[in-house]
Design an enzyme around this catalytic site. Structure first.
Site, PDB file in Angstrom:
ATOM      1  N   TYR A 147      13.511   1.443  13.818  1.00 30.75           N
ATOM      2  CA  TYR A 147      12.349   2.128  13.577  1.00 30.75           C
ATOM      3  C   TYR A 147      11.403   0.342  13.988  1.00 30.75           C
ATOM      4  O   TYR A 147      10.671   0.945  15.589  1.00 30.75           O
ATOM      5  CB  TYR A 147      11.757   1.717  12.175  1.00 30.75           C
ATOM      6  CG  TYR A 147       9.193   1.759  12.448  1.00 30.75           C
ATOM      7  CD1 TYR A 147       9.087   2.837  12.823  1.00 30.75           C
ATOM      8  CD2 TYR A 147       9.163   1.065  11.464  1.00 30.75           C
ATOM      9  CE1 TYR A 147       7.963   3.401  12.740  1.00 30.75           C
ATOM     10  CE2 TYR A 147       7.292   0.818  11.519  1.00 30.75           C
ATOM     11  CZ  TYR A 147       7.470   2.164  12.024  1.00 30.75           C
ATOM     12  OH  TYR A 147       6.079   2.545  11.818  1.00 30.75           O
ATOM     13  N   ASP A 148      11.884  -0.593  14.126  1.00 32.85           N
ATOM     14  CA  ASP A 148      11.332  -2.246  15.002  1.00 32.85           C
ATOM     15  C   ASP A 148      12.179  -1.894  16.269  1.00 32.85           C
ATOM     16  O   ASP A 148      11.127  -2.425  16.351  1.00 32.85           O
ATOM     17  CB  ASP A 148      11.905  -3.445  13.887  1.00 32.85           C
ATOM     18  CG  ASP A 148      11.804  -3.195  12.856  1.00 32.85           C
ATOM     19  OD1 ASP A 148      11.357  -2.522  11.973  1.00 32.85           O
ATOM     20  OD2 ASP A 148      11.974  -4.424  12.241  1.00 32.85           O
ATOM     21  N   PHE A 193       3.383   1.985  -6.353  1.00 31.21           N
ATOM     22  CA  PHE A 193       2.524   1.321  -7.570  1.00 31.21           C
ATOM     23  C   PHE A 193       1.534   1.836  -8.717  1.00 31.21           C
ATOM     24  O   PHE A 193       1.594   1.939  -9.140  1.00 31.21           O
ATOM     25  CB  PHE A 193       2.231  -0.185  -7.423  1.00 31.21           C
ATOM     26  CG  PHE A 193       3.193  -0.707  -6.707  1.00 31.21           C
ATOM     27  CD1 PHE A 193       4.562  -0.962  -6.545  1.00 31.21           C
ATOM     28  CD2 PHE A 193       2.541  -2.542  -6.207  1.00 31.21           C
ATOM     29  CE1 PHE A 193       5.323  -2.003  -6.267  1.00 31.21           C
ATOM     30  CE2 PHE A 193       3.814  -3.384  -6.144  1.00 31.21           C
ATOM     31  CZ  PHE A 193       4.784  -3.268  -6.642  1.00 31.21           C
TER      32      PHE A 193
END
Ligand code: UDP
Length: 315
Positions: A147-148, A193
């Site tokens: 991705y980077d 979360f």
């Protein structure tokens, strides 16, 4: 006949894409949404399908696409670490072949093109906040590199097309963004979360939770994108797009537990490889060039997002 502006949004049924399509339709544009539904889902754009000015095409932009449009937003690429690492070679193809195909289209049409670049181009940054002039600290062969480095090479392609062919490019480096329409299994921290808190399951913190992120509410981010596209050809970016409010992952967990009245406990799991320790955008450029600043504070945005997930999960 009056010509409505026609906009192509690749990755248009993803999290950001679906919000962008809706906003463009609200502003009276015709929208062509292209998606291969690899990490996106048709659910996010089901409402939009009723709109005669909206068109949905199932297509993978690693293959060429021939359409006639006035502007292109290139958002297509899995963006959550679990998704982009699932098929890293395809992630690289989406970044490189996808950008190449869309830039070729922009060249033929002589139209503006926005590229969804990312804060990940800074890797594990040694400077904070990160300015656009910082070259980053990226591991070229680690598990995040598909991705980077894919997104870094895409930036290189965009600037090459700009320099060689005078294409009007808009390269935006998008920092962590959250809000309604995130997939419950997206895998990123805010959706994980919230889903855990709403179901009173343990909150999974990777590492000790001292790593930081800066979270931008989706409406603010879309506003920034639209303003960037409206600038004249001299404004190419890269421009950081995000909210500079910086929070530890532990404090994010505690805030989400409190805002959703949850009885969840916190559990600590191993930190994935190359997980950046800090991230905070310097948004001076966006403020000065786009007269833009984020307006939604974290707790307000989280409250809206919690409400969305509660409804989605029938809680
Ligand atoms: N994270 C976490 N628990 C989760 C998901 C993510 O502690 O269930 C951490 C992750 O290790 C990272 C941060 O939250 O430090 C943000 O992760 P995310 O995948 O949302 O995006 P990133 O900014 O790393 O691309």
């Amino acid at each position: 006949m009056h010509h409505r502006k026609r906009i192509l949004v690749t990755g248009g049924s993803g999290f950001l894409g679906s919000h962008l399509c809706k906003r463009l339709l609200d502003e009276g544009m015709d929208v062509i949404c292209v998606d291969n539904f690899y990490s996106g889902s048709r659910d996010t754009v089901l409402d939009l399908l009723k709109n005669p000015h909206f068109e949905l095409i199932r297509h993978d932009i690693t293959l060429p696409l021939y359409v006639e449009v006035d502007e292109i937003y290139n958002l297509a690429c899995p963006a959550s670490p679990i998704h982009y690492q699932e098929n890293p070679i395809h992630t690289i193809k989406a970044c490189l072949l996808g950008s190449l195909n869309m830039l070729g289209l922009a060249k033929r049409l002589r139209c503006k093109i926005f590229q969804a670049s990312t804060s990940e181009v800074y890797g594990d940054p040694e400077q904070s906040p990160q300015k656009e002039s910082y070259w980053g600290n990226v591991n070229p062969n680690g598990i995040r590199s598909c991705y980077d480095e894919g997104k870094r090479c895409a930036e290189s392609l965009f600037f090459s097309f700009h320099r060689e062919n005078n294409i009007a490019i808009k390269v935006g480096r998008i920092f962590n963004t959250y809000g309604p329409n995130m997939h419950p299994k997206d895998g990123r921290v805010v959706s994980n979360f919230i889903v855990q808190a709403l179901t009173n399951k343990p909150i999974t913190i990777y590492g000790d939770g001292s790593q930081t992120r800066s979270f931008c509410y989706v409406d603010d981010l879309i506003e920034c994108m639209i303003r960037f596209m409206q600038t004249d050809a001299s404004v190419t970016g890269p421009i950081n797009m995000g909210n500079p409010g910086e929070f530890t992952i532990l404090s994010l967990a505690q805030t989400i537990i409190r805002l959703s009245n949850s009885s969840s406990t916190i559990t600590y799991l191993p930190l994935p490889g190359d997980d950046p320790k800090q991230r905070k955008p310097d948004i001076t450029l966006a403020k000065t060039l786009l007269s833009w600043t984020p307006t939604v504070p974290l707790e307000e945005g989280l409250t809206k997002t919690i409400r969305y997930f509660a409804k989605l999960l029938n809680i």
